[in-house]
Design an enzyme around this catalytic site. Structure first.
Site, mmCIF file in Angstrom:
data_model
loop_
_atom_site.group_PDB
_atom_site.id
_atom_site.type_symbol
_atom_site.label_atom_id
_atom_site.label_comp_id
_atom_site.label_asym_id
_atom_site.label_seq_id
_atom_site.Cartn_x
_atom_site.Cartn_y
_atom_site.Cartn_z
ATOM 1 N N CYS A 59 75.271 155.880 54.308
ATOM 2 C CA CYS A 59 74.423 157.060 54.098
ATOM 3 C C CYS A 59 72.986 156.627 53.838
ATOM 4 C CB CYS A 59 74.973 157.880 52.928
ATOM 5 S SG CYS A 59 73.951 159.303 52.500
ATOM 6 N N CYS A 61 71.172 158.627 51.179
ATOM 7 C CA CYS A 61 71.568 158.273 49.808
ATOM 8 C C CYS A 61 70.976 156.936 49.390
ATOM 9 C CB CYS A 61 73.093 158.160 49.695
ATOM 10 S SG CYS A 61 74.003 159.500 50.434
ATOM 11 N N ASP A 62 71.042 155.946 50.262
ATOM 12 C CA ASP A 62 70.773 154.561 49.841
ATOM 13 C C ASP A 62 69.548 153.917 50.486
ATOM 14 O OD1 ASP A 62 73.012 154.656 48.227
ATOM 15 O OD2 ASP A 62 74.349 154.047 49.849
HETATM 16 C C1 LIG Z 1 79.214 155.133 48.779
HETATM 17 C C2 LIG Z 1 78.664 156.529 48.817
HETATM 18 C C3 LIG Z 1 77.427 156.788 48.232
HETATM 19 C C4 LIG Z 1 76.900 158.064 48.253
HETATM 20 N N1 LIG Z 1 75.718 158.282 47.634
HETATM 21 C C5 LIG Z 1 75.214 159.526 47.578
HETATM 22 C C6 LIG Z 1 73.998 159.786 46.879
HETATM 23 O O1 LIG Z 1 73.361 158.879 46.335
HETATM 24 N N2 LIG Z 1 73.553 161.066 46.874
HETATM 25 C C7 LIG Z 1 74.212 162.103 47.494
HETATM 26 O O2 LIG Z 1 73.770 163.240 47.415
HETATM 27 N N3 LIG Z 1 75.359 161.875 48.174
HETATM 28 C C8 LIG Z 1 75.875 160.621 48.226
HETATM 29 N N4 LIG Z 1 77.032 160.387 48.912
HETATM 30 C C9 LIG Z 1 77.676 161.512 49.599
HETATM 31 C C10 LIG Z 1 78.476 162.355 48.567
HETATM 32 O O3 LIG Z 1 79.321 161.499 47.843
HETATM 33 C C11 LIG Z 1 79.274 163.427 49.261
HETATM 34 O O4 LIG Z 1 78.425 164.220 50.055
HETATM 35 C C12 LIG Z 1 79.968 164.320 48.227
HETATM 36 O O5 LIG Z 1 80.740 163.559 47.342
HETATM 37 C C13 LIG Z 1 80.858 165.345 48.898
HETATM 38 O O6 LIG Z 1 81.403 166.117 47.901
HETATM 39 P P1 LIG Z 1 82.735 166.959 48.125
HETATM 40 O O7 LIG Z 1 83.012 167.610 46.820
HETATM 41 O O8 LIG Z 1 82.601 167.785 49.325
HETATM 42 O O9 LIG Z 1 83.873 165.901 48.474
HETATM 43 P P2 LIG Z 1 84.341 164.434 47.885
HETATM 44 O O10 LIG Z 1 83.323 163.939 46.930
HETATM 45 O O11 LIG Z 1 84.664 163.701 49.083
HETATM 46 O O12 LIG Z 1 85.623 164.845 47.084
HETATM 47 C C14 LIG Z 1 86.788 165.228 47.761
HETATM 48 C C15 LIG Z 1 87.866 165.472 46.729
HETATM 49 O O13 LIG Z 1 88.987 166.030 47.387
HETATM 50 C C16 LIG Z 1 90.158 165.415 46.899
HETATM 51 N N5 LIG Z 1 91.195 165.572 47.911
HETATM 52 C C17 LIG Z 1 91.228 165.107 49.176
HETATM 53 N N6 LIG Z 1 92.391 165.435 49.774
HETATM 54 C C18 LIG Z 1 93.117 166.145 48.846
HETATM 55 C C19 LIG Z 1 94.408 166.746 48.834
HETATM 56 N N7 LIG Z 1 95.219 166.729 49.902
HETATM 57 N N8 LIG Z 1 94.828 167.356 47.684
HETATM 58 C C20 LIG Z 1 94.009 167.413 46.600
HETATM 59 N N9 LIG Z 1 92.785 166.879 46.561
HETATM 60 C C21 LIG Z 1 92.353 166.236 47.666
HETATM 61 C C22 LIG Z 1 89.750 163.985 46.598
HETATM 62 O O14 LIG Z 1 90.621 163.386 45.654
HETATM 63 C C23 LIG Z 1 88.359 164.223 46.016
HETATM 64 O O15 LIG Z 1 88.455 164.477 44.642
HETATM 65 C C24 LIG Z 1 77.600 159.115 48.903
HETATM 66 C C25 LIG Z 1 78.827 158.860 49.511
HETATM 67 C C26 LIG Z 1 79.364 157.594 49.474
HETATM 68 C C27 LIG Z 1 80.701 157.320 50.121
#
Ligand SMILES: Cc1cc2nc3c(=O)[nH]c(=O)nc-3n(C[C@H](O)[C@H](O)[C@H](O)COP(=O)(O)OP(=O)(O)OC[C@H]3O[C@@H](n4cnc5c(N)ncnc54)[C@H](O)[C@@H]3O)c2cc1C
Length: 310
Positions: A136, A139-140
């Site tokens: 990303c 992000c980084d």
């Molecule tokens: C290494 C890294 C660094 C990042 N740095 C940044 C940053 O600095 N700034 C920024 O804004 N964004 C950053 N991002 C992006 C950011 O993390 C994502 O955009 C954000 O976390 C998405 O949020 P979300 O709630 O949609 O899903 P996620 O954070 O992906 O959470 C998904 C959730 O769903 C759950 N889940 C999945 N399948 C199931 C199931 N079948 N049953 C129950 N639960 C389930 C998982 O356990 C998890 O808790 C980064 C991503 C990564 C990988």
């Protein structure tokens, strides 16, 4: 005994899930949140979040997500440490089956299951994720100001990442395993226009075979370029070969687009089934940020509340 019918089940404990829970609690919906295998979601793996508004101290992702969890739980969110294995959205009262075998019955569901970046799959990649390897640039990229980085990939995402990085990095290499690109010509031309100045370099027909470093910090990559082994010194590598939304359990239940949950059926987060809403990376192939996911989580809870009011 008849089983209780819940108002709202939230699937996922990333920024979208916890924000939806905070709003749902404040609307009196008494949500149940199923955390999934990764409590806190994708952010928990990253050591520094520099773009969460109001947190100029750039906290690590785990601590930041813990504050969201504590907020949601303090307001009354019931968290289940379980994973959803099956859903049935065919009736007005939806069924959500957990890996424990329990079945939750609910009037609304907020899906916040996120997505995962695709990586190359090399063992050395695991060592340097977060230590020079990222998926990303938004992000980084900031951590690689005036440094030399490479972007891996040949699609639109790779070009978006590469163009973004040219604003802050000393040099950006684009490493692609083929000669041609799947990106729009306008973006290819824009990146190409920076080749002459030495700001950008294309390395084509090339594959990374090894990530190099001292175990704590990436220092470069080993490449196979048309069968020839080469080494390239780098400060960072951005892998941009696509994302996989965690939506397989919704296939056949909801309309999907390339695996992403389709929304906008009457309200921003409404899916193709009434009473089912989606927020965050599972429904967003464009922005994929923590703050946009949190914003969508807020919208989903407000949409669910409105649906329940009839
Ligand atoms: C290494 C890294 C660094 C990042 N740095 C940044 C940053 O600095 N700034 C920024 O804004 N964004 C950053 N991002 C992006 C950011 O993390 C994502 O955009 C954000 O976390 C998405 O949020 P979300 O709630 O949609 O899903 P996620 O954070 O992906 O959470 C998904 C959730 O769903 C759950 N889940 C999945 N399948 C199931 C199931 N079948 N049953 C129950 N639960 C389930 C998982 O356990 C998890 O808790 C980064 C991503 C990564 C990988």
């Amino acid at each position: 005994m008849t089983q209780e019918v819940l108002n709202t089940v939230i699937i996922g404990s990333g920024p979208a899930g916890w924000t939806a829970a905070i709003y749902a609690c404040r609307s009196g919906l008494s949500p149940v949140l199923v955390s999934g295998p990764e409590v806190g979601g994708q952010l928990t793996t990253t050591p520094e979040i520099g773009n969460w508004p109001g947190r100029k101290d750039a906290p690590d992702g785990f601590s930041l997500m813990k504050t969201l969890q504590e907020h949601a739980v303090s307001l009354g969110t019931k968290m289940l440490s379980d994973t959803v294995t099956k859903v049935d959205f065919s009736q007005e009262i939806k069924e959500v089956t957990l890996s424990s075998g329990d079945v939750l019955k609910t009037k609304t569901v907020i899906i916040a299951t996120g997505a995962k970046a695709r990586y190359l799959g090399l063992p050395s990649e695991e060592i340097y994720k977060g230590k020079g390897i990222s998926a990303c640039a938004t992000c980084d990229g900031f951590f690689f100001r005036n440094k030399e980085v490479a972007v891996v990939g040949g699609g639109s995402a790779a070009f978006v990442e590469a163009l973004y990085l040219t604003n802050m990095c000393k040099k950006v290499y684009l490493i692609h395993r083929r000669e041609g690109f799947r990106s729009e010509k306008v973006m290819v031309d824009k990146l190409r226009s920076m080749v002459d100045s030495g700001k950008v370099e294309f390395i084509l027909n090339a594959q990374i075979t090894e990530f190099k470093g001292d175990g704590n910090k990436l220092s470069g990559v080993e490449l196979d370029v048309k069968g020839q082994k080469k080494e390239l010194a780098l400060d960072g590598v951005f892998v941009a070969i696509g994302h996989a939304p965690a939506t397989s359990i919704f296939e056949g239940q909801l309309e999907l687009d390339n695996g992403y949950i389709k929304t906008g059926f009457g309200s921003d987060t409404a899916t193709s089934v009434k009473g089912v809403f989606a927020a965050g990376d599972c429904a967003d192939m464009v922005y994929r940020q923590a703050i946009t996911s949190a914003g969508e989580g807020c919208k989903a809870a407000l949409d669910a509340e409105k649906y329940l009011l009839g």
